[in-house]
Write a protein that holds these residues in place. Structure first.
Motif, PDB file in Angstrom:
ATOM      1  N   ALA A 260       4.596  28.340  15.392  1.00 30.12           N
ATOM      2  CA  ALA A 260       5.910  27.599  15.684  1.00 30.12           C
ATOM      3  C   ALA A 260       6.534  28.300  14.329  1.00 30.12           C
ATOM      4  CB  ALA A 260       5.302  26.314  15.131  1.00 30.12           C
ATOM      5  N   ASP A 261       7.969  27.380  14.689  1.00 33.45           N
ATOM      6  CA  ASP A 261       8.843  27.454  13.407  1.00 33.45           C
ATOM      7  C   ASP A 261       7.787  25.933  12.311  1.00 33.45           C
ATOM      8  OD1 ASP A 261      10.971  25.785  12.203  1.00 33.45           O
ATOM      9  OD2 ASP A 261      12.012  27.660  12.690  1.00 33.45           O
ATOM     10  N   LEU A 262       7.560  25.773  11.658  1.00 37.36           N
ATOM     11  CA  LEU A 262       7.256  25.456  10.323  1.00 37.36           C
ATOM     12  C   LEU A 262       7.941  23.797  10.666  1.00 37.36           C
ATOM     13  CD1 LEU A 262       4.306  24.422   9.640  1.00 37.36           C
ATOM     14  CD2 LEU A 262       4.965  26.015   7.527  1.00 37.36           C
ATOM     15  N   GLU A 263       9.144  23.903   9.537  1.00 34.22           N
ATOM     16  CA  GLU A 263      10.101  23.310   9.466  1.00 34.22           C
ATOM     17  C   GLU A 263      10.217  22.288  10.845  1.00 34.22           C
ATOM     18  OE1 GLU A 263      10.795  22.060   6.630  1.00 34.22           O
ATOM     19  OE2 GLU A 263       9.937  23.813   5.378  1.00 34.22           O
ATOM     20  N   THR A 264      10.434  22.610  11.396  1.00 35.35           N
ATOM     21  CA  THR A 264      10.544  22.085  13.125  1.00 35.35           C
ATOM     22  C   THR A 264       9.216  21.072  13.835  1.00 35.35           C
ATOM     23  OG1 THR A 264      12.368  23.924  13.857  1.00 35.35           O
ATOM     24  CG2 THR A 264      11.400  22.275  16.007  1.00 35.35           C
ATOM     25  N   ALA A 265       8.322  21.931  13.073  1.00 36.35           N
ATOM     26  CA  ALA A 265       7.190  21.360  13.698  1.00 36.35           C
ATOM     27  C   ALA A 265       7.037  19.680  12.747  1.00 36.35           C
ATOM     28  CB  ALA A 265       5.883  22.466  13.616  1.00 36.35           C
ATOM     29  N   VAL A 266       7.000  20.206  11.556  1.00 32.58           N
ATOM     30  CA  VAL A 266       6.465  19.454  10.828  1.00 32.58           C
ATOM     31  C   VAL A 266       7.872  17.822  10.736  1.00 32.58           C
ATOM     32  CG1 VAL A 266       7.203  17.585   7.769  1.00 32.58           C
ATOM     33  CG2 VAL A 266       5.715  20.678   8.699  1.00 32.58           C
ATOM     34  N   ASP A 267       9.104  18.043  11.122  1.00 28.59           N
ATOM     35  CA  ASP A 267       9.972  17.303  11.046  1.00 28.59           C
ATOM     36  C   ASP A 267       9.043  16.724  12.439  1.00 28.59           C
ATOM     37  OD1 ASP A 267      11.362  18.095   8.791  1.00 28.59           O
ATOM     38  OD2 ASP A 267      12.947  19.114  10.151  1.00 28.59           O
ATOM     39  N   ALA A 268       9.004  17.618  14.083  1.00 29.37           N
ATOM     40  CA  ALA A 268       8.743  16.593  14.936  1.00 29.37           C
ATOM     41  C   ALA A 268       7.601  15.929  14.804  1.00 29.37           C
ATOM     42  CB  ALA A 268       8.668  17.368  16.087  1.00 29.37           C
ATOM     43  N   CYS A 269       6.919  16.138  14.555  1.00 33.17           N
ATOM     44  CA  CYS A 269       5.422  15.900  13.684  1.00 33.17           C
ATOM     45  C   CYS A 269       5.383  13.922  12.739  1.00 33.17           C
ATOM     46  CB  CYS A 269       4.563  16.387  12.960  1.00 33.17           C
ATOM     47  SG  CYS A 269       2.817  16.000  12.794  1.00 33.17           S
ATOM     48  N   LEU A 270       6.452  14.227  12.195  1.00 31.88           N
ATOM     49  CA  LEU A 270       6.927  13.080  11.252  1.00 31.88           C
ATOM     50  C   LEU A 270       7.806  12.058  12.121  1.00 31.88           C
ATOM     51  CD1 LEU A 270       8.262  14.844   8.272  1.00 31.88           C
ATOM     52  CD2 LEU A 270       6.806  12.929   7.791  1.00 31.88           C
ATOM     53  N   ILE A 271       8.694  12.391  13.195  1.00 28.84           N
ATOM     54  CA  ILE A 271       9.257  11.043  14.228  1.00 28.84           C
ATOM     55  C   ILE A 271       8.314  10.688  15.271  1.00 28.84           C
ATOM     56  CG2 ILE A 271      11.043  11.976  16.069  1.00 28.84           C
ATOM     57  CD1 ILE A 271      12.315  13.530  14.384  1.00 28.84           C
ATOM     58  N   SER A 272       7.698  11.293  15.673  1.00 25.66           N
ATOM     59  CA  SER A 272       6.602  11.134  16.679  1.00 25.66           C
ATOM     60  C   SER A 272       5.165  10.290  16.034  1.00 25.66           C
ATOM     61  CB  SER A 272       6.313  12.584  17.012  1.00 25.66           C
ATOM     62  OG  SER A 272       4.644  11.871  18.073  1.00 25.66           O
ATOM     63  N   LYS A 273       4.759  10.737  14.855  1.00 25.66           N
ATOM     64  CA  LYS A 273       3.928   9.931  14.526  1.00 25.66           C
ATOM     65  C   LYS A 273       3.783   8.628  13.337  1.00 25.66           C
ATOM     66  CE  LYS A 273       0.601   8.722  14.424  1.00 25.66           C
ATOM     67  NZ  LYS A 273      -0.644   8.436  15.419  1.00 25.66           N
ATOM     68  N   PHE A 274       4.928   8.142  13.024  1.00 27.73           N
ATOM     69  CA  PHE A 274       5.633   7.534  12.481  1.00 27.73           C
ATOM     70  C   PHE A 274       6.563   6.515  12.562  1.00 27.73           C
ATOM     71  CE2 PHE A 274       3.484  10.489   9.644  1.00 27.73           C
ATOM     72  CZ  PHE A 274       1.940  10.074   9.230  1.00 27.73           C
ATOM     73  N   ARG A 275       7.072   6.552  13.628  1.00 29.93           N
ATOM     74  CA  ARG A 275       8.260   6.155  14.559  1.00 29.93           C
ATOM     75  C   ARG A 275       7.198   4.842  15.474  1.00 29.93           C
ATOM     76  NH1 ARG A 275      10.465   5.663  19.866  1.00 29.93           N
ATOM     77  NH2 ARG A 275       8.683   7.400  20.725  1.00 29.93           N
ATOM     78  N   ASN A 276       8.098   3.713  14.227  1.00 25.66           N
ATOM     79  CA  ASN A 276       7.350   2.464  14.592  1.00 25.66           C
ATOM     80  C   ASN A 276       6.117   2.142  14.156  1.00 25.66           C
ATOM     81  OD1 ASN A 276       7.560  -0.256  15.913  1.00 25.66           O
ATOM     82  ND2 ASN A 276       6.585   0.187  17.912  1.00 25.66           N
ATOM     83  N   ALA A 277       5.826   2.744  12.635  1.00 28.29           N
ATOM     84  CA  ALA A 277       4.233   2.548  12.210  1.00 28.29           C
ATOM     85  C   ALA A 277       3.642   2.941  12.762  1.00 28.29           C
ATOM     86  CB  ALA A 277       4.855   1.125  11.675  1.00 28.29           C
ATOM     87  N   GLY A 278       3.764   4.363  14.298  1.00 30.56           N
ATOM     88  CA  GLY A 278       2.455   4.979  14.985  1.00 30.56           C
ATOM     89  C   GLY A 278       1.609   4.133  15.799  1.00 30.56           C
ATOM     90  N   GLN A 279       2.648   3.289  16.233  1.00 30.80           N
ATOM     91  CA  GLN A 279       2.907   2.136  17.457  1.00 30.80           C
ATOM     92  C   GLN A 279       3.031   2.104  18.717  1.00 30.80           C
ATOM     93  OE1 GLN A 279       1.746  -2.172  15.049  1.00 30.80           O
ATOM     94  NE2 GLN A 279       3.758  -1.173  14.367  1.00 30.80           N
ATOM     95  N   THR A 280       3.023   3.266  19.091  1.00 28.21           N
ATOM     96  CA  THR A 280       3.722   3.952  20.671  1.00 28.21           C
ATOM     97  C   THR A 280       2.785   4.656  20.816  1.00 28.21           C
ATOM     98  OG1 THR A 280       4.295   6.607  20.280  1.00 28.21           O
ATOM     99  CG2 THR A 280       5.771   4.181  19.332  1.00 28.21           C
ATOM    100  N   CYS A 281       2.848   4.150  22.131  1.00 35.20           N
ATOM    101  CA  CYS A 281       1.494   5.199  23.072  1.00 35.20           C
ATOM    102  C   CYS A 281       1.625   6.349  23.162  1.00 35.20           C
ATOM    103  CB  CYS A 281       2.004   4.354  24.752  1.00 35.20           C
ATOM    104  SG  CYS A 281       3.094   4.672  24.879  1.00 35.20           S
TER     105      CYS A 281
END
Length: 478
Positions: A260-281
């Motif tokens: 995986a492209d590491l920078e892309t994966a880190v950015d994506a993980c931040l978006i997915s995990k911390f959007r709405n303080a992690g309160q997404t299904c």
């Protein structure tokens, strides 16, 4: 802001005059209030929807389309007002609220177009003197129940296809976040929907849900919420064999392969995990990282996580808001404690947070390493800003772990290998797959889960079909 229920084209109080206060989860200060509906209040709204159904369902699709598009235009014009109320009652950063309002508007726009695409079909008959037709007709009155974590977009994701199909609707928004729904119904009112077509009741889920379930005029219930409540609805629906669409809990695996492209994966993980303080299904709940890149990934993710700013959502610099209430905070804290007790290590964060002048339920953005499947965080939905990192070595191993729970809503895989993309995406037992994509939800595609994550689909042509009955007509022609 003091909101009211919307029934048969009129703004009304509850029959007994009771109201509930709505609070800002960042400050615990009052934002406004709404009525508390009784069973009788809900029954009157259902009656209004039932009386409006024949005329609404008989309207040409082009007319329903025009009203939905008008509502889209009104919501876009009111975006800032709706977003501010959303942030005040739900807590998410204002930038996220504006994005949610835009997403909500897209459902109105998409289904204003999809309303005109309710196609039937002709099937070749077995004999020359017959013709076989299949048509789709609206199911009837719909009871819609929406959650607090996306209180605007979840309303339009349900109401837009239902109205486009020719159904009439009674909506119950979440107790914690009803004010944004009130603003949406003001928009529906301005758009010109006929009385009784779209109705709003506010109050307790146990009261409104019971009336929806027991009232024979309600032909379908569409619900987004916990798997536990979804199972109750399934049991109760048996009495009338009532139709259900259920979008329930999730526990998304987020797989990062060695290529995986590491920078892309880190950015994506931040978006997915911390959007709405992690309160997404559909946010990353279990982050599987290949052993060869775990050290570098963990370091980069922790560095970026430490830069996130917590606070009240109206602060333009804030990136992480509060959890919805103290109970949610306690659940997150207990999961972290359980993981640490069983051998996990806190890379960053790991505790409650108190900001100056803020009384809300805040938790530090957290990264955990050395996580394994014995920990509660690997099997129970977190709904908070905690990123647990789990090491893996092979595709077969990670697929087995990813599929080894009862949830099946969303999953993610990051790789630059095309063959691996297909193998893992096809092997994951989930309804929504993001391949090198942390934000797969769009109005035009089907959204829903496998296993205990629900039944039915929302979005695209599948969302319209969810509010239709299929009728087969066999025509003898002599």
């Amino acid at each position: 802001m003091n909101g009211f229920m919307y029934r048969n084209g009129r703004w009304e109080e509850a029959m007994d005059g009771r109201r509930k206060q709505v609070t800002n989860p960042a400050t615990m200060e009052a934002v406004g209030s709404v009525p508390i509906a009784s069973r009788e209040d809900v029954a009157l709204a259902v009656d209004a929807a039932s009386e409006a159904f024949p005329a609404w369902s008989a309207r040409p699709a082009a007319e329903r389309s025009s009203l939905l598009y008008r509502a889209y235009e009104e919501l876009i014009k009111s975006r800032d007002e709706v977003a501010e109320i959303l942030t005040l009652e739900q807590g998410k950063p204002l930038s996220e609220s504006k994005g949610e309002v835009q997403f909500a508007a897209e459902f109105l726009r998409w289904y204003s177009e999809e309303a005109k695409r309710n196609y039937g079909e002709m099937i070749p008959a077995s004999v020359p003197n017959k013709r076989i037709m299949v048509i789709h007709q609206p199911i009837g009155v719909v009871g819609a129940i929406t959650p607090w974590n996306f209180p605007v977009s979840m309303v339009t994701r349900k109401l837009a296809p239902a109205l486009a199909a020719g159904c009439t609707v009674v909506l119950k928004p979440a107790d914690s976040t009803p004010l944004s729904a009130v603003l949406l119904f003001q928009i529906f009112d301005r758009a010109g929907f006929p009385p009784g077509v779209a109705n709003l009741v506010t109050g307790r889920g146990s009261v409104v849900g019971a009336e929806f379930m027991e009232n024979p005029k309600v032909k379908k219930i569409t619900f987004t919420g916990s798997t536990e409540v979804g199972k109750t609805l399934i049991r109760d629906s048996a009495q009338q064999v009532k139709k259900l669409s259920l979008e329930l809990g999730g526990h998304a695996p987020f797989i990062i392969c060695d290529d995986a492209d590491l920078e892309t994966a880190v950015d994506a993980c931040l978006i997915s995990k911390f959007r709405n303080a992690g309160q997404t299904c559909i946010c990353a709940n279990r982050i599987y990282v290949h052993h060869s890149i775990m050290s570098s990934f963990s370091e980069k993710l922790a560095e970026r996580t430490g830069q996130l700013k917590l606070g009240a959502g109206l602060d333009p610099d804030v990136q992480i808001g509060p959890l919805i209430d103290e109970q949610a905070l306690e659940k997150v804290d207990l999961q972290v404690q359980d993981a640490v007790t069983k051998g996990a290590r806190i890379v960053i964060g790991g505790k409650r947070w108190k900001g100056e002048g803020l009384a809300g339920a805040f938790y530090e953005p957290t990264v955990l390493s050395h996580v394994d499947k014995t920990m509660k965080i690997c099997s129970e939905e977190t709904f908070g800003p905690v990123a647990p990192l789990i090491v893996f070595s092979t595709e077969e191993e990670v697929l087995q772990q990813a599929n080894g729970i009862d949830y099946g809503l969303a999953a993610y895989v990051f790789t630059q290998d095309l063959g691996r993309s297909f193998r893992i995406a096809e092997g994951l037992e989930y309804g929504v797959i993001g391949v090198n994509d942390a934000a797969p939800s769009v109005a035009q595609a089907p959204f829903g889960g496998w296993k205990e994550s629900g039944t039915g689909r929302e979005g695209g042509q599948y969302g319209l079909a969810a509010f239709m009955e299929v009728k087969y007509i066999s025509l003898g022609i002599g």
